[in-house]
Design a protein around this motif. Structure first.
Motif, PDB file in Angstrom:
ATOM      1  N   MET A 164      53.158   9.161  71.267  1.00 23.04           N
ATOM      2  CA  MET A 164      53.055   9.727  69.926  1.00 23.04           C
ATOM      3  C   MET A 164      54.060  10.858  69.721  1.00 23.04           C
ATOM      4  N   SER A 165      54.286  11.681  70.785  1.00 16.92           N
ATOM      5  CA  SER A 165      55.239  12.769  70.657  1.00 16.92           C
ATOM      6  C   SER A 165      56.653  12.241  70.445  1.00 16.92           C
ATOM      7  N   ARG A 166      56.973  11.069  71.092  1.00 14.19           N
ATOM      8  CA  ARG A 166      58.283  10.466  70.887  1.00 14.19           C
ATOM      9  C   ARG A 166      58.436   9.968  69.448  1.00 14.19           C
ATOM     10  N   GLU A 167      57.354   9.355  68.939  1.00 16.88           N
ATOM     11  CA  GLU A 167      57.388   8.880  67.553  1.00 16.88           C
ATOM     12  C   GLU A 167      57.546  10.056  66.590  1.00 16.88           C
ATOM     13  N   ARG A 168      56.836  11.145  66.882  1.00 16.45           N
ATOM     14  CA  ARG A 168      56.940  12.320  66.030  1.00 16.45           C
ATOM     15  C   ARG A 168      58.357  12.890  66.063  1.00 16.45           C
ATOM     16  N   ALA A 169      58.982  12.868  67.216  1.00 11.45           N
ATOM     17  CA  ALA A 169      60.354  13.353  67.340  1.00 11.45           C
ATOM     18  C   ALA A 169      61.312  12.490  66.523  1.00 11.45           C
ATOM     19  N   ASP A 170      61.074  11.179  66.518  1.00 16.24           N
ATOM     20  CA  ASP A 170      61.938  10.291  65.734  1.00 16.24           C
ATOM     21  C   ASP A 170      61.775  10.546  64.236  1.00 16.24           C
ATOM     22  N   TRP A 171      60.537  10.718  63.786  1.00 16.31           N
ATOM     23  CA  TRP A 171      60.303  11.045  62.372  1.00 16.31           C
ATOM     24  C   TRP A 171      60.973  12.375  62.025  1.00 16.31           C
ATOM     25  N   ALA A 172      60.846  13.347  62.912  1.00 13.62           N
ATOM     26  CA  ALA A 172      61.454  14.653  62.661  1.00 13.62           C
ATOM     27  C   ALA A 172      62.978  14.545  62.582  1.00 13.62           C
ATOM     28  N   LEU A 173      63.563  13.717  63.429  1.00 15.89           N
ATOM     29  CA  LEU A 173      65.013  13.549  63.396  1.00 15.89           C
ATOM     30  C   LEU A 173      65.464  12.981  62.057  1.00 15.89           C
ATOM     31  N   LEU A 174      64.756  11.962  61.567  1.00 18.05           N
ATOM     32  CA  LEU A 174      65.125  11.371  60.272  1.00 18.05           C
ATOM     33  C   LEU A 174      64.944  12.383  59.147  1.00 18.05           C
ATOM     34  N   ALA A 175      63.805  13.091  59.170  1.00 20.34           N
ATOM     35  CA  ALA A 175      63.484  13.990  58.070  1.00 20.34           C
ATOM     36  C   ALA A 175      64.363  15.235  58.035  1.00 20.34           C
ATOM     37  N   LEU A 176      64.781  15.715  59.190  1.00 22.67           N
ATOM     38  CA  LEU A 176      65.518  16.970  59.259  1.00 22.67           C
ATOM     39  C   LEU A 176      67.030  16.796  59.286  1.00 22.67           C
ATOM     40  N   THR A 177      67.497  15.555  59.335  1.00 16.99           N
ATOM     41  CA  THR A 177      68.941  15.325  59.294  1.00 16.99           C
ATOM     42  C   THR A 177      69.463  15.574  57.880  1.00 16.99           C
ATOM     43  N   PRO A 178      70.449  16.444  57.711  1.00 18.06           N
ATOM     44  CA  PRO A 178      70.961  16.761  56.368  1.00 18.06           C
ATOM     45  C   PRO A 178      71.490  15.517  55.651  1.00 18.06           C
ATOM     46  N   GLY A 179      71.212  15.450  54.355  1.00 22.94           N
ATOM     47  CA  GLY A 179      71.773  14.395  53.520  1.00 22.94           C
ATOM     48  C   GLY A 179      70.945  13.136  53.414  1.00 22.94           C
ATOM     49  N   ILE A 180      69.867  13.011  54.182  1.00 25.88           N
ATOM     50  CA  ILE A 180      69.061  11.784  54.109  1.00 25.88           C
ATOM     51  C   ILE A 180      68.004  11.898  53.018  1.00 25.88           C
ATOM     52  N   GLY A 181      67.126  12.884  53.115  1.00 27.69           N
ATOM     53  CA  GLY A 181      66.105  13.098  52.099  1.00 27.69           C
ATOM     54  C   GLY A 181      64.979  12.091  52.169  1.00 27.69           C
ATOM     55  N   PRO A 182      63.902  12.310  51.413  1.00 27.89           N
ATOM     56  CA  PRO A 182      62.737  11.426  51.446  1.00 27.89           C
ATOM     57  C   PRO A 182      63.055   9.971  51.121  1.00 27.89           C
ATOM     58  N   VAL A 183      63.892   9.739  50.108  1.00 28.12           N
ATOM     59  CA  VAL A 183      64.226   8.366  49.733  1.00 28.12           C
ATOM     60  C   VAL A 183      65.016   7.683  50.848  1.00 28.12           C
ATOM     61  N   GLY A 184      65.950   8.411  51.443  1.00 31.95           N
ATOM     62  CA  GLY A 184      66.739   7.850  52.527  1.00 31.95           C
ATOM     63  C   GLY A 184      65.896   7.520  53.744  1.00 31.95           C
ATOM     64  N   VAL A 185      64.907   8.374  54.061  1.00 33.02           N
ATOM     65  CA  VAL A 185      64.033   8.097  55.203  1.00 33.02           C
ATOM     66  C   VAL A 185      63.246   6.810  54.968  1.00 33.02           C
ATOM     67  N   ASP A 212      67.067  21.477  65.421  1.00 37.45           N
ATOM     68  CA  ASP A 212      65.941  21.648  64.498  1.00 37.45           C
ATOM     69  C   ASP A 212      64.724  20.853  64.962  1.00 37.45           C
ATOM     70  N   VAL A 213      64.956  19.650  65.474  1.00 34.64           N
ATOM     71  CA  VAL A 213      63.856  18.813  65.956  1.00 34.64           C
ATOM     72  C   VAL A 213      63.177  19.461  67.151  1.00 34.64           C
ATOM     73  N   GLU A 214      63.968  19.928  68.101  1.00 34.00           N
ATOM     74  CA  GLU A 214      63.391  20.568  69.289  1.00 34.00           C
ATOM     75  C   GLU A 214      62.604  21.816  68.909  1.00 34.00           C
ATOM     76  N   ALA A 215      63.127  22.587  67.955  1.00 33.87           N
ATOM     77  CA  ALA A 215      62.415  23.785  67.502  1.00 33.87           C
ATOM     78  C   ALA A 215      61.097  23.410  66.833  1.00 33.87           C
ATOM     79  N   ALA A 216      61.117  22.329  66.044  1.00 38.47           N
ATOM     80  CA  ALA A 216      59.904  21.889  65.360  1.00 38.47           C
ATOM     81  C   ALA A 216      58.840  21.427  66.350  1.00 38.47           C
ATOM     82  N   LEU A 217      59.234  20.664  67.350  1.00 44.11           N
ATOM     83  CA  LEU A 217      58.283  20.162  68.340  1.00 44.11           C
ATOM     84  C   LEU A 217      57.694  21.308  69.163  1.00 44.11           C
ATOM     85  N   THR A 218      58.529  22.276  69.506  1.00 43.74           N
ATOM     86  CA  THR A 218      58.029  23.434  70.243  1.00 43.74           C
ATOM     87  C   THR A 218      57.057  24.238  69.392  1.00 43.74           C
ATOM     88  N   TRP A 219      57.420  24.440  68.139  1.00 42.61           N
ATOM     89  CA  TRP A 219      56.551  25.191  67.223  1.00 42.61           C
ATOM     90  C   TRP A 219      55.198  24.503  67.065  1.00 42.61           C
TER      91      TRP A 219
END
Length: 366
Positions: A1-22, A63-70
């Motif tokens: 689950m943590s790996r899946e969460r990291a993948d979602w975080a990568l998509l969501a936090l990558t600049p220029g993608i946005g909700p529609v792009g995800v 950003d992803v690593e910071a989010a997972l640690t937080w």
């Protein structure tokens, strides 16, 4: 689950993608993991070149690593569109944030919610009204959703805190920041007894263009949107419009025609928003979460007889009415000197029955 969460975080936090792009990536590749591991040429087929290169190059890794640690800290979590407790209403509202940072009572996401918004420069009466309505509606079972701003937002959060339904703050900064700084103690209370949500990466400053994005989440989460006090240029009207666009009920509390902070509410009412004067009016429009839920009476007008008695006991309050008034006008009405009226007003202010406003005016609170 943590790996899946990291993948979602990568998509969501990558600049220029946005909700529609995800969502486009998930639809194309079938999962966040598959999208996160796709090569550049595959990504370029469904994203712009810049966003595709950013994702392929994993520029959001820090950003992803910071989010997972937080999210490992007590009371903190990351919520993705794949989670079973992601609010259905928000997911169906369009442009739903694929990742939310949360801090506090996660179980509040399952409760019926009502947005309460209004002016940052609210009058004392407006703040009191917001706090009373929020408390009554939370007692009736609605979790109050607002934006942690000064004025009406803060009053709504305070009114709902301490009830079982409590309150959710959706903020326009990173969840590790508090804006405005004067709400630091309120944010601490929300993290303990309510819930704070943000879609922005940790450390995000209070940038102006982030707040309309926050407003769409407030509107999407809620069954309806109650505007307490707002001028015609208030961001609260943006929230109300977004709520109407996704099929939510829009309600507004009327105010004095002389109060510029009431004109936004009056415009909403002219445009079709429901005029409400009591907690029961709101519940009649949007429904009651539970038939046996108690409704606090504090936001309802007092009985006419008791009101008349209270006013008769205080001639100054009779002349003050419910609109802001300056001392000279009150002195003329009462046929007293300005000094005598000011002394009376000071006493009433100390009792919490009137409040002083900018420009030397006073407004009744009770």
């Amino acid at each position: 689950m943590s790996r899946e969460r990291a993948d979602w975080a990568l998509l969501a936090l990558t600049p220029g993608i946005g909700p529609v792009g995800v969502l486009r990536l998930i639809d194309t590749f079938g999962s966040a993991a598959a999208a996160a591991s796709a090569n550049l040429s595959q990504l370029q087929r469904c994203l712009g070149d810049e966003a595709a290169r950013a994702l392929a190059g994993r520029v959001a890794t820090a950003d992803v690593e910071a989010a997972l640690t937080w999210a490992d800290a007590p009371g903190c979590f990351l919520l993705t569109l794949a989670d079973h407790d992601y609010p259905t209403a928000l997911a169906e509202a369009g442009h739903a944030p694929p990742l939310l940072f949360g801090r506090g009572r996660r179980e509040l996401l399952a409760r019926p919610m009502l947005a309460m918004v209004g002016s940052r420069h609210a009058t004392p009466q407006g703040r009191q009204t917001a706090e009373e309505f929020a408390h009554g509606l939370a007692e009736a079972g609605y979790t109050i959703v607002s934006g942690l701003a000064s004025g009406i937002d803060g009053a709504a959060h305070r009114g709902a805190l301490g009830t079982a339904a409590s309150t959710i703050a959706v903020i326009g900064t990173g969840i590790d920041r508090v804006y405005p700084a004067s709400h630091r103690q309120l944010a601490h209370q929300l993290a303990e007894d309510g819930l704070i949500l943000s879609e922005f990466p940790l450390g995000t400053a209070p940038l102006a263009h982030n707040f309309p994005r926050r407003n769409r989440i407030i509107a999407g989460l809620s069954r309806g949107c109650l505007v307490v006090e707002a001028n015609v240029n208030s961001g609260s009207l943006i929230t109300a419009r977004l709520a109407a666009e996704v099929g939510r009920e829009v309600l507004a509390i009327p105010g004095s025609i002389h109060n510029p902070q009431a004109r936004g509410c009056h415009r909403l009412i002219k445009d079709g928003a429901k005029l409400v004067e009591t907690v029961d009016d709101v519940l009649d429009e949007i429904g009651r979460p539970a038939a046996d839920a108690p409704v606090a009476a504090s936001a309802s007008p007092p009985a006419a007889e008791s009101t008349a008695t209270a006013m008769a006991e205080t001639p100054l309050l009779v002349q003050l009415g419910h609109d802001p008034v300056d001392v000279d006008s009150l002195a003329a009405r009462l046929e007293l000197t300005a000094g005598e009226v000011y002394a009376m007003l000071l006493e009433l202010e100390l009792e919490g029955r009137v409040a002083s406003l900018p420009g030397g005016r006073f407004q009744r609170l009770s």
